[in-house]
Design an enzyme around this catalytic site. Structure first.
Site, mmCIF file in Angstrom:
data_model
loop_
_atom_site.group_PDB
_atom_site.id
_atom_site.type_symbol
_atom_site.label_atom_id
_atom_site.label_comp_id
_atom_site.label_asym_id
_atom_site.label_seq_id
_atom_site.Cartn_x
_atom_site.Cartn_y
_atom_site.Cartn_z
ATOM 1 C CE1 TYR A 1 -3.664 2.523 0.309
ATOM 2 C CE2 TYR A 1 -2.441 3.387 2.178
ATOM 3 C CZ TYR A 1 -3.461 3.513 1.243
ATOM 4 O OH TYR A 1 -4.261 4.614 1.237
ATOM 5 C CG ASP B 1 5.572 3.512 1.360
ATOM 6 O OD1 ASP B 1 5.743 4.147 2.412
ATOM 7 O OD2 ASP B 1 4.472 3.450 0.773
ATOM 8 C CE LYS C 1 1.261 5.307 8.772
ATOM 9 N NZ LYS C 1 -0.119 5.801 8.883
#
Length: 444
Positions: free
Chosen positions: A142, A234, A263
């Site tokens: 994702y 990622d 994050k």
């Protein structure tokens, strides 16, 4: 537990918010509870129910809900000085320097506003730098809500995984199974001259938690070097969480060409970043010709929160604490499964964890003691998840419809589906871990 207030709020939300939520993962059956505030390792909902929190905002909250004084002071100082300026500030330079000092692949950074924006920018940059169009992604990986990676299928053909995406986007994306070196090698043999980049999470984090088998990332690195493609990690989830300040790439000993972050690097505020070798990143405008821009990029409050978060983590025992508790939690769940559900698999590393409701595991000596390590000599090596498809084949409905509900009623807040990662924070204690294990034992 009483949830009347949350039910009423959800009823109101359905009238004005699409699906009643602002991110699809926040939906749960029969309706989500609405959080009123956080307190250390806990959240308290609108009805006053208190939950041990392992969602942690889906990863940004390394410290839990109570920030260290230095982080809180930095946020308040920059917020009181003015919300934002449309001009550079020193704190964004300070944070960029910190990231470049600690993350092996990063020499230069561009801060953006989300993980999605970071991966969009990384893909555009890779295509421009190499002069190629195709990207290789992992099935079950994702990379945010971007058209180039919202695809499904196989190397023989990909299609968009969501309505609203033209088929032409998927034509340039090649999905391969995570951990399948043979398939990736075959793809490069056929398309190597057209591949701009391989884009992968070091650990699959949105399709369960799937660890890499030994040598998989090395194979990706070698193939990219051989064919002149870029390797993009990622690390929106794993960055400054797995592998500490060096991120997962330091843990696995493989250095990508580009890294995307989010994050934790924003200390709990909206953020994203793309970094890597200076000769690549400097192609972004205005120094280069690859367009990228954003009104809120490098927001001073976010930059201050991220910088002080990472400084505090560097100067204190944060990673020792969260990683030790993560180990205790995974080991405890493994022991419970041995007695109650040996077919299930505990996954995770450092301060991330999950239990995958796999169907074929077996009890016995020699299993990984505190989370799957993809050891070939493990008796459950063939049964533990290697790909996103392996996780999708687990008993996902049982997690969502039964297990998650029972854990919630015992006051433990886990991610509401089988796929999302869970996190231990600096605010958690050994007493919290034991309470969680007791709840697991009861729910299972």
């Amino acid at each position: 537990m009483n949830h009347d207030e949350s039910q009423e709020l959800y009823d109101r939300a359905l009238s004005v918010l699409a699906g009643g939520v602002n991110s699809s993962v926040r939906a749960s059956m029969p309706y989500p509870f609405f959080v009123e505030r956080g307190d250390g390792a806990h959240v308290i909902d609108a009805d006053g129910n208190r939950y041990l929190d392992y969602v942690m905002g889906y990863g940004p909250l390394l410290f839990g809900h109570d920030l260290p004084e230095s982080v809180e002071a930095a946020i308040q100082s920059h917020a009181s000085a003015g919300p934002m300026y449309g001009a550079p500030t020193e704190v964004e330079v300070d944070l960029a320097e910190f990231v470049a000092r600690h993350v092996p692949s990063v020499e230069m950074v561009r801060f953006v506003n989300s993980g999605t924006e970071a991966t969009v920018s990384a893909v555009r940059l890779a295509r421009a730098y190499t002069g190629r169009d195709k990207i290789v992604v992992m099935q079950g990986g994702y990379h945010g809500a971007q058209e180039s990676t919202l695809v499904e299928g196989s190397p023989e053909g990909a299609t968009p995984s969501s309505p609203g995406i033209p088929d032409s986007f998927a034509e340039h994306t090649i999905p391969v199974p995570f951990n399948d070196s043979d398939t990736v090698t075959d793809v490069f043999e056929e398309h190597g001259d057209d591949i701009a980049a391989v884009l992968t999470e070091p650990i699959l984090g949105n399709m369960g938690v799937v660890m890499p088998v030994d040598g998989f990332h090395d194979t990706l690195r070698e193939l990219c070097d051989e064919h002149g493609s870029l390797l993009i990690f990622d690390e929106v989830i794993t960055g400054f969480r797995v592998g500490g300040l060096g991120c997962a790439q330091s843990k696995f000993g493989v250095t990508p060409d580009l890294t995307t972050l989010g994050k934790i690097v924003g200390g709990g505020f909206p953020v994203g970043a793309v970094g890597g070798r200076a000769e690549i990143v400097e192609h972004l405008t205005p120094g280069g010709d690859v367009f990228q821009s954003g009104t809120f990029s490098g927001h001073p409050v976010t930059m201050a929160a991220g910088l002080e978060t990472l400084r505090y983590a560097a100067e204190n025992d944060v990673y020792d604490h969260v990683n030790d508790l993560g180990e205790q939690l995974r080991a405890g769940i493994t022991d419970i499964l041995e007695e109650q559900a040996p077919q299930y698999t505990v996954v995770g590393t450092d301060s991330i964890f999950k239990t995958i409701f796999t169907r074929d595991g077996q009890a016995g000596a020699g299993r990984c003691e505190a989370g799957c390590r993809q050891r070939e000599d493990c008796p459950n090596f063939d049964a533990c998840p290697k790909t996103g498809a392996d996780v999708a084949a687990a008993e996902t409905n049982r997690w969502e419809r039964v297990f998650w509900q029972q854990m919630k009623e015992q006051g433990v807040f886990l991610t509401a589906n089988q796929f999302e990662t869970q996190f231990v924070s600096y605010a958690h204690t050994e007493e919290d871990i034991q309470r969680t294990l007791d709840a697991y034992q009861e729910a299972l």
